[in-house]
Design a protein around this motif. Structure first.
Motif, PDB file in Angstrom:
ATOM      1  N   VAL A   1       0.876  -1.173   0.000  1.00 52.58           N
ATOM      2  CA  VAL A   1       0.000   0.000   0.000  1.00 52.58           C
ATOM      3  C   VAL A   1       0.909   1.217   0.000  1.00 52.58           C
ATOM      4  N   GLN A   2       0.633   2.173  -0.906  1.00 50.39           N
ATOM      5  CA  GLN A   2       1.495   3.339  -1.042  1.00 50.39           C
ATOM      6  C   GLN A   2       0.683   4.571  -1.411  1.00 50.39           C
ATOM      7  N   PRO A   3       1.314   5.746  -1.472  1.00 46.33           N
ATOM      8  CA  PRO A   3       0.581   6.982  -1.744  1.00 46.33           C
ATOM      9  C   PRO A   3      -0.271   6.880  -3.010  1.00 46.33           C
ATOM     10  N   GLY A   4      -1.492   7.414  -2.889  1.00 47.16           N
ATOM     11  CA  GLY A   4      -2.423   7.401  -4.006  1.00 47.16           C
ATOM     12  C   GLY A   4      -3.361   6.221  -4.012  1.00 47.16           C
ATOM     13  N   ASP A   5      -3.156   5.258  -3.106  1.00 44.76           N
ATOM     14  CA  ASP A   5      -4.013   4.076  -3.059  1.00 44.76           C
ATOM     15  C   ASP A   5      -5.264   4.316  -2.230  1.00 44.76           C
ATOM     16  N   PHE A   6      -6.379   3.751  -2.698  1.00 46.09           N
ATOM     17  CA  PHE A   6      -7.565   3.567  -1.885  1.00 46.09           C
ATOM     18  C   PHE A   6      -7.456   2.170  -1.306  1.00 46.09           C
ATOM     19  N   VAL A   7      -7.757   2.023  -0.021  1.00 50.05           N
ATOM     20  CA  VAL A   7      -7.743   0.717   0.628  1.00 50.05           C
ATOM     21  C   VAL A   7      -9.068   0.542   1.347  1.00 50.05           C
ATOM     22  N   THR A   8      -9.768  -0.538   1.037  1.00 55.31           N
ATOM     23  CA  THR A   8     -10.988  -0.875   1.765  1.00 55.31           C
ATOM     24  C   THR A   8     -10.660  -1.973   2.758  1.00 55.31           C
ATOM     25  N   PHE A   9     -10.928  -1.678   4.036  1.00 50.05           N
ATOM     26  CA  PHE A   9     -10.788  -2.654   5.113  1.00 50.05           C
ATOM     27  C   PHE A   9     -12.201  -3.024   5.550  1.00 50.05           C
ATOM     28  N   PRO A  10     -12.684  -4.228   5.225  1.00 50.78           N
ATOM     29  CA  PRO A  10     -14.043  -4.593   5.615  1.00 50.78           C
ATOM     30  C   PRO A  10     -14.175  -4.906   7.102  1.00 50.78           C
ATOM     31  N   ASP A  11     -15.390  -4.827   7.584  1.00 53.31           N
ATOM     32  CA  ASP A  11     -15.702  -5.180   8.966  1.00 53.31           C
ATOM     33  C   ASP A  11     -15.189  -6.589   9.254  1.00 53.31           C
ATOM     34  N   GLU A  12     -14.550  -6.758  10.393  1.00 59.20           N
ATOM     35  CA  GLU A  12     -14.002  -8.026  10.878  1.00 59.20           C
ATOM     36  C   GLU A  12     -12.817  -8.539  10.056  1.00 59.20           C
ATOM     37  N   PHE A  13     -12.235  -7.670   9.224  1.00 55.16           N
ATOM     38  CA  PHE A  13     -11.040  -8.045   8.454  1.00 55.16           C
ATOM     39  C   PHE A  13      -9.884  -8.220   9.416  1.00 55.16           C
ATOM     40  N   ARG A  14      -9.162  -9.326   9.278  1.00 54.47           N
ATOM     41  CA  ARG A  14      -8.058  -9.675  10.164  1.00 54.47           C
ATOM     42  C   ARG A  14      -6.755  -9.584   9.381  1.00 54.47           C
ATOM     43  N   CYS A  15      -5.829  -8.756   9.886  1.00 51.75           N
ATOM     44  CA  CYS A  15      -4.580  -8.564   9.149  1.00 51.75           C
ATOM     45  C   CYS A  15      -3.465  -8.103  10.077  1.00 51.75           C
ATOM     46  N   TYR A  16      -2.283  -8.087   9.510  1.00 49.63           N
ATOM     47  CA  TYR A  16      -1.100  -7.527  10.155  1.00 49.63           C
ATOM     48  C   TYR A  16      -0.639  -6.358   9.294  1.00 49.63           C
ATOM     49  N   TRP A  17      -0.049  -5.370   9.924  1.00 49.17           N
ATOM     50  CA  TRP A  17       0.555  -4.259   9.194  1.00 49.17           C
ATOM     51  C   TRP A  17       2.062  -4.375   9.335  1.00 49.17           C
ATOM     52  N   HIS A  18       2.763  -4.154   8.223  1.00 45.37           N
ATOM     53  CA  HIS A  18       4.217  -4.017   8.261  1.00 45.37           C
ATOM     54  C   HIS A  18       4.501  -2.646   7.660  1.00 45.37           C
ATOM     55  N   VAL A  19       4.781  -1.672   8.513  1.00 45.12           N
ATOM     56  CA  VAL A  19       5.017  -0.302   8.066  1.00 45.12           C
ATOM     57  C   VAL A  19       6.450  -0.193   7.561  1.00 45.12           C
ATOM     58  N   ILE A  20       6.573   0.191   6.295  1.00 42.89           N
ATOM     59  CA  ILE A  20       7.891   0.345   5.666  1.00 42.89           C
ATOM     60  C   ILE A  20       8.373   1.784   5.826  1.00 42.89           C
ATOM     61  N   GLU A  21       7.472   2.736   5.619  1.00 42.70           N
ATOM     62  CA  GLU A  21       7.719   4.161   5.841  1.00 42.70           C
ATOM     63  C   GLU A  21       6.512   4.708   6.596  1.00 42.70           C
ATOM     64  N   GLU A  22       6.728   5.646   7.486  1.00 45.17           N
ATOM     65  CA  GLU A  22       5.635   6.254   8.233  1.00 45.17           C
ATOM     66  C   GLU A  22       4.457   6.558   7.298  1.00 45.17           C
ATOM     67  N   VAL A  23       3.267   6.128   7.689  1.00 48.58           N
ATOM     68  CA  VAL A  23       2.072   6.266   6.852  1.00 48.58           C
ATOM     69  C   VAL A  23       1.187   7.395   7.362  1.00 48.58           C
ATOM     70  N   ARG A  24       0.671   8.164   6.418  1.00 46.30           N
ATOM     71  CA  ARG A  24      -0.350   9.172   6.708  1.00 46.30           C
ATOM     72  C   ARG A  24      -1.500   8.900   5.753  1.00 46.30           C
ATOM     73  N   LYS A  25      -2.723   8.922   6.286  1.00 45.62           N
ATOM     74  CA  LYS A  25      -3.873   8.580   5.453  1.00 45.62           C
ATOM     75  C   LYS A  25      -5.101   9.386   5.840  1.00 45.62           C
ATOM     76  N   HIS A  26      -5.996   9.555   4.871  1.00 42.02           N
ATOM     77  CA  HIS A  26      -7.357  10.015   5.131  1.00 42.02           C
ATOM     78  C   HIS A  26      -8.182   8.749   5.320  1.00 42.02           C
ATOM     79  N   TYR A  27      -9.236   8.811   6.131  1.00 42.52           N
ATOM     80  CA  TYR A  27     -10.071   7.625   6.328  1.00 42.52           C
ATOM     81  C   TYR A  27     -11.540   8.004   6.464  1.00 42.52           C
TER      82      TYR A  27
END
Length: 157
Positions: A127-153
C-alpha cells in the motif's frame, strides 16, 4: 483558561452522571459521523461512500489507485487524517500484532508505504501513496510499516 476548562469538564461529567441516573443509555458514535458528508448530484452519489462492494452490500479488502475524479467525488480532502507517527502499535520496520477491524473503513494513503498482510492468505499487499484501501468489517490482518504512513479515512456501515 485552565480553571474554565476544569469547570466545564466537571459540568459535563455531572450531566453524564445525571443522565445515567435517569436511565439514559447514550449510543456511542464513531469519531467520524457516518454518511454525514454524503450528498446527491445530477450524476449520482458524491461524498464519502463505500466503493468496493461487488454485491452492493458486503465490503471486500481491496487496494487500488485512486483517480482524480474519485478523489473529488468522494470529498477525500475533507476526511479525517491519521498517521503512524509516534504509534507503538505500528512502528516502522516492525510487523504489528493482529489487527481486527470493528467496522468498515475506506482509506486514502497520502504518504508512506506499508504492507497489509491478510491473516487468511498471509500474502503481503503493498500500500502506497495514491491508493484507496478498503478494510471490511471483521477483516483480520497484520501491518508491516515500511515508511511512516499518513492517510485520510472514512468509516461506514
Amino acid at each position: 483558561l485552565a480553571a474554565i476548562l476544569d469547570r466545564a469538564m466537571k459540568f459535563v461529567l455531572a450531566l453524564i452522571g445525571l443522565a445515567a441516573a435517569a436511565g439514559f443509555q447514550p449510543q456511542m458514535q464513531p469519531a467520524v459521523a457516518r454518511h454525514s458528508l454524503l450528498r446527491r448530484s445530477a450524476s449520482g452519489m458524491v461524498g464519502p461512500r463505500p466503493i468496493h462492494r461487488p454485491d452492493g452490500f458486503t465490503s471486500v479488502f481491496t487496494v487500488e489507485k485512486a483517480t482524480p475524479e474519485q478523489m473529488k467525488d468522494l470529498g477525500v480532502d475533507n476526511w479525517p487524517t491519521w498517521s503512524t507517527r509516534g504509534s507503538v502499535k505500528y512502528m516502522v520496520g516492525e510487523r504489528s500484532l493482529l489487527k481486527v477491524y470493528s467496522g468498515n473503513e475506506l482509506s486514502h494513503i497520502i504518504a508512506g508505504k506499508m504492507e497489509i498482510i491478510p491473516e487468511e492468505t498471509g500474502v503481503p499487499v503493498l500500500v502506497q501513496p495514491g491508493d484507496f484501501v478498503t478494510f471490511p468489517d471483521e477483516f483480520r490482518c497484520y501491518w508491516h510499516v515500511i515508511e511512516e504512513v499518513r492517510k485520510h479515512y472514512y468509516l461506514y456501515d
